[in-house]
Design an enzyme around this catalytic site. Structure first.
Site, PDB file in Angstrom:
ATOM      1  N   CYS A 154       0.819  -1.220   0.000  1.00 20.97           N
ATOM      2  CA  CYS A 154       0.000   0.000   0.000  1.00 20.97           C
ATOM      3  C   CYS A 154       0.847   1.262   0.000  1.00 20.97           C
ATOM      4  O   CYS A 154       0.516   2.238  -0.688  1.00 20.97           O
ATOM      5  CB  CYS A 154      -0.993  -0.011   1.163  1.00 20.97           C
ATOM      6  SG  CYS A 154      -0.265   0.118   2.820  1.00 20.97           S
ATOM      7  N   HIS A 198      -2.765   0.460   7.158  1.00 19.58           N
ATOM      8  CA  HIS A 198      -3.081   0.507   5.734  1.00 19.58           C
ATOM      9  C   HIS A 198      -3.206   1.964   5.319  1.00 19.58           C
ATOM     10  O   HIS A 198      -3.492   2.841   6.139  1.00 19.58           O
ATOM     11  CB  HIS A 198      -4.395  -0.239   5.451  1.00 19.58           C
ATOM     12  CG  HIS A 198      -4.738  -0.293   3.988  1.00 19.58           C
ATOM     13  ND1 HIS A 198      -3.884  -0.817   3.049  1.00 19.58           N
ATOM     14  CD2 HIS A 198      -5.828   0.139   3.299  1.00 19.58           C
ATOM     15  CE1 HIS A 198      -4.435  -0.727   1.847  1.00 19.58           C
ATOM     16  NE2 HIS A 198      -5.615  -0.138   1.973  1.00 19.58           N
ATOM     17  N   HIS A 228      -6.417   2.176  -3.553  1.00 22.36           N
ATOM     18  CA  HIS A 228      -5.522   1.587  -2.560  1.00 22.36           C
ATOM     19  C   HIS A 228      -5.140   0.186  -2.995  1.00 22.36           C
ATOM     20  O   HIS A 228      -5.782  -0.417  -3.854  1.00 22.36           O
ATOM     21  CB  HIS A 228      -6.188   1.564  -1.176  1.00 22.36           C
ATOM     22  CG  HIS A 228      -7.360   0.636  -1.071  1.00 22.36           C
ATOM     23  ND1 HIS A 228      -7.481  -0.315  -0.079  1.00 22.36           N
ATOM     24  CD2 HIS A 228      -8.473   0.486  -1.841  1.00 22.36           C
ATOM     25  CE1 HIS A 228      -8.617  -0.977  -0.233  1.00 22.36           C
ATOM     26  NE2 HIS A 228      -9.232  -0.511  -1.287  1.00 22.36           N
TER      27      HIS A 228
END
Length: 241
Positions: free
Chosen positions: A125, A193, A205
């Site tokens: 990410c 995240h 994402h």
């Protein structure tokens, strides 16, 4: 990268099992060097004389193996690559077979933003965010060496590095703008995240299904509303203020 040495590296990696094998690629070729680490089953180190020799020959890349876990870099691997500023390669082995070599770092071609698969520390990410900012905004974000499961150790890895990366916090989600970065908390005590708001109520994402290597997962656009409950912070780069 350096495909001409793949067969040699794979063969020598299997021979070295259960120890981590180390290879230096120079303008003169590719060769294995002794792993002088105190625990060569878990890490690697190269003698100064071998590094100096390789540098005198034009050191172009370093490759090592993981005999006991998968082919994604550790925090130490990532930090070592940053110290050398050359491509680093990594492959895993069980003593009979090997994975393909995973490359990361300076000089490694940037994979397609939307077609990449998930490899922690390489195409995860935060890697997606770094590449998005570089490609779309010509903004270079610093690399952050990281270990898988850093959040289980309570490390606020994202928040601790936002200022260093040039970001300021956006106090209210109502003020979110295109290209803002957001952090999320998923079954953890700290953010684990991150993604990008791309406008029109959409985010981009790259999320895994819970594994450090996940070939089934590609970056995806999704509605922001589906992430609001987990968002722990929104940040805007100073260059966009």
């Amino acid at each position: 990268m350096f495909e001409q040495y793949t067969k040699y590296i794979k063969e020598k990696t299997i021979e070295a099992y259960p120890l981590e094998a180390v290879f230096l690629i120079t303008e003169s070729g590719c060769y294995e060097v002794p792993n002088i680490a105190k625990n060569p089953k878990e890490t690697f180190a190269v003698a100064s004389k071998d590094i100096q020799k390789a540098m005198s020959e034009g050191l172009k890349a370093v490759v090592h193996s993981h005999p006991h876990f998968e082919a994604y870099p550790s925090e130490a691997d990532m930090q070592t690559q940053l110290n050398y500023r050359i491509p680093f390669g990594l492959l895993a082995t069980d003593g009979e077979n090997t994975t393909e070599i995973v490359w990361w770092g300076d000089g490694v071609p940037t994979p397609d933003l939307m077609k990449r698969t998930f490899v922690f520390g390489v195409t995860d990410c935060y890697s997606f965010i770094r590449d998005y900012y570089k490609i779309n905004l010509s903004i270079d974000l610093p690399e952050i060496p990281r270990d898988w499961d850093f959040w289980k150790k309570g490390k606020a890895l994202f928040e601790d590095n936002t200022e260093k990366a040039g970001f300021v916090r956006v106090p209210d989600i109502k003020d979110i703008q295109k290209h803002d970065m957001y952090f999320c908390v998923y079954r953890a005590r700290v953010s684990n995240h991150a993604g990008i708001y791309i406008g029109d109520g959409q985010v981009l994402h790259h999320q895994t299904s819970g594994f450090p290597i996940d070939a089934s997962r590609h970056p995806v656009p999704e509605p922001l509303r589906g992430h609001k409950k987990c968002i722990s912070g929104i940040y805007r780069h100073k260059a966009l203020l």
